[in-house]
Scaffold this motif. Sequence first.
Motif, PDB file in Angstrom:
ATOM      1  N   PHE A 250      48.512  56.550  35.216  1.00  0.00           N
ATOM      2  CA  PHE A 250      47.738  55.309  35.057  1.00  0.00           C
ATOM      3  C   PHE A 250      47.138  54.843  36.386  1.00  0.00           C
ATOM      4  CE2 PHE A 250      51.159  55.185  31.847  1.00  0.00           C
ATOM      5  CZ  PHE A 250      50.407  55.036  30.695  1.00  0.00           C
ATOM      6  N   SER A 251      47.310  55.657  37.442  1.00  0.00           N
ATOM      7  CA  SER A 251      46.967  55.146  38.767  1.00  0.00           C
ATOM      8  C   SER A 251      45.466  54.936  38.963  1.00  0.00           C
ATOM      9  CB  SER A 251      47.530  56.071  39.851  1.00  0.00           C
ATOM     10  OG  SER A 251      46.909  57.335  39.774  1.00  0.00           O
ATOM     11  N   LYS A 252      44.641  55.563  38.128  1.00  0.00           N
ATOM     12  CA  LYS A 252      43.190  55.358  38.282  1.00  0.00           C
ATOM     13  C   LYS A 252      42.726  54.100  37.528  1.00  0.00           C
ATOM     14  CE  LYS A 252      41.659  60.081  39.325  1.00  0.00           C
ATOM     15  NZ  LYS A 252      42.664  61.052  38.857  1.00  0.00           N
ATOM     16  N   GLN A 253      43.636  53.360  36.944  1.00  0.00           N
ATOM     17  CA  GLN A 253      43.251  52.088  36.327  1.00  0.00           C
ATOM     18  C   GLN A 253      42.989  51.063  37.423  1.00  0.00           C
ATOM     19  OE1 GLN A 253      42.650  51.457  33.181  1.00  0.00           O
ATOM     20  NE2 GLN A 253      43.379  53.396  32.300  1.00  0.00           N
ATOM     21  N   ARG A 254      42.074  50.141  37.160  1.00  0.00           N
ATOM     22  CA  ARG A 254      41.738  49.141  38.196  1.00  0.00           C
ATOM     23  C   ARG A 254      42.662  47.927  38.063  1.00  0.00           C
ATOM     24  NH1 ARG A 254      38.143  45.234  40.213  1.00  0.00           N
ATOM     25  NH2 ARG A 254      37.239  44.598  38.226  1.00  0.00           N
ATOM     26  N   VAL A 255      43.915  48.171  38.377  1.00  0.00           N
ATOM     27  CA  VAL A 255      44.895  47.088  38.327  1.00  0.00           C
ATOM     28  C   VAL A 255      45.777  47.202  39.564  1.00  0.00           C
ATOM     29  CG1 VAL A 255      46.433  48.484  36.828  1.00  0.00           C
ATOM     30  CG2 VAL A 255      46.739  46.021  36.932  1.00  0.00           C
TER      31      VAL A 255
ATOM     32  N   GLN B  95      48.805  33.652  33.772  1.00  0.00           N
ATOM     33  CA  GLN B  95      49.177  34.495  34.923  1.00  0.00           C
ATOM     34  C   GLN B  95      48.287  35.731  34.958  1.00  0.00           C
ATOM     35  OE1 GLN B  95      53.339  35.717  35.010  1.00  0.00           O
ATOM     36  NE2 GLN B  95      53.005  36.974  36.833  1.00  0.00           N
ATOM     37  N   LEU B  96      48.003  36.266  33.766  1.00  0.00           N
ATOM     38  CA  LEU B  96      47.128  37.446  33.699  1.00  0.00           C
ATOM     39  C   LEU B  96      45.731  37.083  34.220  1.00  0.00           C
ATOM     40  CD1 LEU B  96      47.183  40.451  32.423  1.00  0.00           C
ATOM     41  CD2 LEU B  96      45.752  39.441  30.665  1.00  0.00           C
ATOM     42  N   GLY B  97      45.232  35.936  33.755  1.00  0.00           N
ATOM     43  CA  GLY B  97      43.900  35.490  34.193  1.00  0.00           C
ATOM     44  C   GLY B  97      43.854  35.323  35.707  1.00  0.00           C
ATOM     45  N   ALA B  98      44.917  34.752  36.250  1.00  0.00           N
ATOM     46  CA  ALA B  98      44.958  34.522  37.701  1.00  0.00           C
ATOM     47  C   ALA B  98      44.981  35.852  38.451  1.00  0.00           C
ATOM     48  CB  ALA B  98      46.185  33.690  38.054  1.00  0.00           C
ATOM     49  N   ALA B  99      45.704  36.833  37.884  1.00  0.00           N
ATOM     50  CA  ALA B  99      45.784  38.148  38.549  1.00  0.00           C
ATOM     51  C   ALA B  99      44.414  38.829  38.548  1.00  0.00           C
ATOM     52  CB  ALA B  99      46.834  39.016  37.852  1.00  0.00           C
ATOM     53  N   VAL B 100      43.685  38.652  37.462  1.00  0.00           N
ATOM     54  CA  VAL B 100      42.340  39.254  37.388  1.00  0.00           C
ATOM     55  C   VAL B 100      41.431  38.601  38.431  1.00  0.00           C
ATOM     56  CG1 VAL B 100      40.286  39.507  35.942  1.00  0.00           C
ATOM     57  CG2 VAL B 100      42.548  39.896  34.966  1.00  0.00           C
ATOM     58  N   GLU B 101      41.547  37.278  38.506  1.00  0.00           N
ATOM     59  CA  GLU B 101      40.718  36.563  39.476  1.00  0.00           C
ATOM     60  C   GLU B 101      41.053  37.004  40.907  1.00  0.00           C
ATOM     61  OE1 GLU B 101      40.064  31.979  39.942  1.00  0.00           O
ATOM     62  OE2 GLU B 101      39.959  32.643  37.846  1.00  0.00           O
ATOM     63  N   ALA B 102      42.342  37.136  41.165  1.00  0.00           N
ATOM     64  CA  ALA B 102      42.759  37.528  42.512  1.00  0.00           C
ATOM     65  C   ALA B 102      42.312  38.954  42.846  1.00  0.00           C
ATOM     66  CB  ALA B 102      44.275  37.411  42.639  1.00  0.00           C
ATOM     67  N   LEU B 103      42.241  39.783  41.835  1.00  0.00           N
ATOM     68  CA  LEU B 103      41.779  41.166  42.063  1.00  0.00           C
ATOM     69  C   LEU B 103      40.321  41.158  42.499  1.00  0.00           C
ATOM     70  CD1 LEU B 103      42.428  44.257  41.773  1.00  0.00           C
ATOM     71  CD2 LEU B 103      41.429  44.089  39.480  1.00  0.00           C
ATOM     72  N   GLY B 104      39.573  40.213  41.942  1.00  0.00           N
ATOM     73  CA  GLY B 104      38.166  40.056  42.321  1.00  0.00           C
ATOM     74  C   GLY B 104      37.387  41.340  42.148  1.00  0.00           C
ATOM     75  N   GLN B 105      36.633  41.677  43.171  1.00  0.00           N
ATOM     76  CA  GLN B 105      35.769  42.849  43.091  1.00  0.00           C
ATOM     77  C   GLN B 105      36.442  44.099  43.645  1.00  0.00           C
ATOM     78  OE1 GLN B 105      32.882  42.758  41.414  1.00  0.00           O
ATOM     79  NE2 GLN B 105      33.592  40.675  40.994  1.00  0.00           N
ATOM     80  N   ARG B 106      37.736  43.987  44.004  1.00  0.00           N
ATOM     81  CA  ARG B 106      38.384  45.153  44.625  1.00  0.00           C
ATOM     82  C   ARG B 106      38.342  46.354  43.688  1.00  0.00           C
ATOM     83  NH1 ARG B 106      44.044  44.543  46.670  1.00  0.00           N
ATOM     84  NH2 ARG B 106      44.106  42.804  45.215  1.00  0.00           N
ATOM     85  N   ARG B 107      37.984  47.498  44.242  1.00  0.00           N
ATOM     86  CA  ARG B 107      37.837  48.704  43.438  1.00  0.00           C
ATOM     87  C   ARG B 107      39.074  49.575  43.606  1.00  0.00           C
ATOM     88  NH1 ARG B 107      34.698  51.364  45.982  1.00  0.00           N
ATOM     89  NH2 ARG B 107      33.733  52.780  44.506  1.00  0.00           N
ATOM     90  N   THR B 108      39.242  50.522  42.697  1.00  0.00           N
ATOM     91  CA  THR B 108      40.468  51.333  42.703  1.00  0.00           C
ATOM     92  C   THR B 108      40.661  52.123  44.007  1.00  0.00           C
ATOM     93  OG1 THR B 108      39.839  51.597  40.417  1.00  0.00           O
ATOM     94  CG2 THR B 108      41.898  52.612  41.083  1.00  0.00           C
ATOM     95  N   PRO B 109      39.611  52.695  44.605  1.00  0.00           N
ATOM     96  CA  PRO B 109      39.855  53.413  45.863  1.00  0.00           C
ATOM     97  C   PRO B 109      40.515  52.521  46.916  1.00  0.00           C
ATOM     98  CG  PRO B 109      37.668  53.928  45.031  1.00  0.00           C
ATOM     99  CD  PRO B 109      38.208  52.856  44.143  1.00  0.00           C
ATOM    100  N   GLU B 110      40.122  51.233  46.947  1.00  0.00           N
ATOM    101  CA  GLU B 110      40.769  50.322  47.903  1.00  0.00           C
ATOM    102  C   GLU B 110      42.237  50.126  47.548  1.00  0.00           C
ATOM    103  OE1 GLU B 110      38.516  46.559  48.221  1.00  0.00           O
ATOM    104  OE2 GLU B 110      36.851  47.715  47.393  1.00  0.00           O
ATOM    105  N   LEU B 111      42.536  50.112  46.254  1.00  0.00           N
ATOM    106  CA  LEU B 111      43.932  49.933  45.841  1.00  0.00           C
ATOM    107  C   LEU B 111      44.758  51.142  46.265  1.00  0.00           C
ATOM    108  CD1 LEU B 111      43.366  48.461  42.243  1.00  0.00           C
ATOM    109  CD2 LEU B 111      43.739  47.217  44.386  1.00  0.00           C
ATOM    110  N   PHE B 112      44.170  52.321  46.140  1.00  0.00           N
ATOM    111  CA  PHE B 112      44.878  53.539  46.596  1.00  0.00           C
ATOM    112  C   PHE B 112      45.149  53.456  48.099  1.00  0.00           C
ATOM    113  CE2 PHE B 112      43.781  55.714  42.619  1.00  0.00           C
ATOM    114  CZ  PHE B 112      44.945  56.453  42.413  1.00  0.00           C
ATOM    115  N   ALA B 113      44.150  52.973  48.835  1.00  0.00           N
ATOM    116  CA  ALA B 113      44.303  52.904  50.292  1.00  0.00           C
ATOM    117  C   ALA B 113      45.431  51.934  50.663  1.00  0.00           C
ATOM    118  CB  ALA B 113      42.986  52.469  50.929  1.00  0.00           C
TER     119      ALA B 113
END
Length: 548
Positions: free
Chosen positions: A51-56, A13-31
Motif C-alpha cells: 500500500f506504500s504507493k498510496q498518497r497517505v 480527524q480524517l478530514g483534518a489529516a487530509v488537510e494537513a497532507l495538503g499537496q504533499r505527493r507520495t515521493p515526498e512521503l517516501f523521502a
Amino acid sequence: MRPKGASAAAWSQLGAAVEALGQRRTPELFAAEPDRVERMSLEAAGLYLDFSKQRVDAAGLEALWSLAQSAQVTDHLRQQFAGDAVNFTEDRAALHMALRAPRNAHQPPGGPAIAEAVHEVLDRMEAFVHRVRSGAWTGATGEPITDVVNIGIGGSDLGPRMVCEALAEQVRGPRPHFVSNVDATELSRVLAGLRPASTLFVVTSKSFGTAETLANARSARAWLVDALGDAAVAKHFVAVSTAAERVSDFGIDVDNMFGFWSWVGGRYSLWSAVGLSIALSLGMDGFRALLAGAHAMDAHVRDAPPEGNAAVWMALIGIWNTNGLQLPSQVIVPYAQALARVPAYLQQLEMESNGKTVNSDGVAVQQQTVPALWGDVGTNGQHAFFQMLHQGPTALPVDFILPVSLDHGHPDQHRMLIANCLAQSEALMQGKSAGQVREELRSQGLSGQALEDAVPHRVFEGGRPSTTILMSCIDARSLGALLALYEHKVFVQSVVWGINAFDQWGVELGKQLASVIDDELRLAVPGEHDPSTAALLHRIVDGRTAEG
Ligand SMILES: O=P(O)(O)OC[C@H]1O[C@](O)(CO)[C@@H](O)[C@@H]1O
C-alpha cells in the motif's frame, strides 16, 4: 448490533489529516519515511500487498485506525463470523465463510449445525461431479457429458464464470459455458457449438425466480426437448437453488438439485453449490483448493489485529481515497489475461454490496459510499484508459493484481508483463516534472519556444495512488484468497459507512417496471409513462426507429 458507522469525531480527524497532507505527493512521503514499504505492506494467505504507493501519510493512517476503532470494526467482524444477522434489513446472517471452512474447523462460522449442512452438500456435489467426470452419469442416449452450461445471472454467473476462465488451463473435465443475458444471442452462440446428447445444463438461481435465468432455461429446455424429447430433461438439467418448489415446478427433479441457504448472498455464493460448474470442470479437488484459499484468508481476517489485517487495510485505504481525497472511482487492473473477468466480478461484489445511501437507522449517510469500480487487464488497459490515469484531471486509485509466475511457456512475455505492471505504478506515483521534461527535450535537440510549448503536454503530475497485490501464481488457492480478501474489504467498509452490504433493494424497481413494459410490448399497447419513455415505446411498437 447494527453498524453505526464511524463517529463524527473520527470523520473530522480524517478530514483534518487530509488537510494537513495538503499537496504533499507520495515521493515526498517516501523521502520522509525510510521504512514506508515495511510499514505499509503485509502478507496474508499467500498474497503480498503493498500500500506504500498510496498518497497517505502517518497521520492519515492514524486517522484511519481511529475511524475503524470508532466504527467497532473488530466487533462487527466477530459478529459476522459468529452468524449474527448482519444483513439487518432482511434479518439474515452473511456466512459465506462457513462455505469454505474445513470439515472439522475449530471455530466453524455460524456453528457446527451450519458446518454439517455445508459439508453434506459438498459431499453430494463431490459424488455428482465424480459421476459426471467418470462418465457414470450419461445423457439420455447414453453419451458421456462433454459440455456444461451454467444458466444464471449476477452472483449465479459472475463468480463461476470468472473462476472457470481464470483457471481454464486446469479444466480436465467437461468444458464450461455460461449464459446469463436475456439477450438470447448469448444462448444461441453457446448452443451453436454444442450437441444436446452430451450437454448438461446447470440452472443456477438462488430464488429460481429471476426472469432472465428462467427465460434462458426455458429456451435451453426447448432446444434439448426438440432433439431428444421430454424424458431427456431428467438427465440433462440439474438445478442449484434455495427454492425447491420452484425448481420442481420448472420440471427439474429435486433429487437433481443442489441446495444452499438464505444466509448466502448471491454475490457471495460462488463457494456454495453455485460453484458446481467450477467443480465439474476443475474437479472437486480444484474446487476444494479454491475454498481452502478463501478459508486461509478468512482465518487471517478473523485473527489478525486491525493494523496487520489485509482486509482492514484494503477497506481503510479505499475510504481514504473515497472519503478523504474524494476520488470518484476505483480502477482494477489485473496483469493477467486469465483474470480478465475479475473487474466485472468485483463490480457486483462492491457496487451491489455498498452502493447505498441509507444507514442502519434509515437515514441518509453523510459520506460518499462505494466509488464506481471499473477496469481491464494490463497491458491492454495501457493502450486504452491509462492516458487518463496518468494525465486526466482526477487521480484515480488503481489496484494492480500481479501473478509473479505464469506457466504458459513464454517466460520473456511474462517478464514484459511484470515490467509493465511495475512501470505503471511507478510512473503513476513518481510522475515527471517540468524540469525533467525540459532536460529530456533538450537532449533530443529541442530548444527555445518550441521546447517551452512542448513541456506542459509531457508533464506527469505523479502522486497518483495505487496498491499492488502479488499472487505467486494463478491457481485455485491464490484465487480463493484474493476473492475472499475483497469480500472482507467490502464488509469492513460497510461497517465504517454504517450501511448494509448484504441487501440489494436497488435492483428491484427496474425489474418491476421491466415486467410492466414487457406486457405492454407483448400486447403492442403502450401504457402510461413519462414522456420520454412513452415516446420511445411508441416508436418501438410502431417499428419507427429513425425516420428518413
Ligand atoms: O440467483 P438469483 O436469485 O437468480 O439472483 C441473481 C442475481 O440477481 C440479484 O438478486 C440482483 O441483481 C443478485 O443479487 C443476484 O446475484
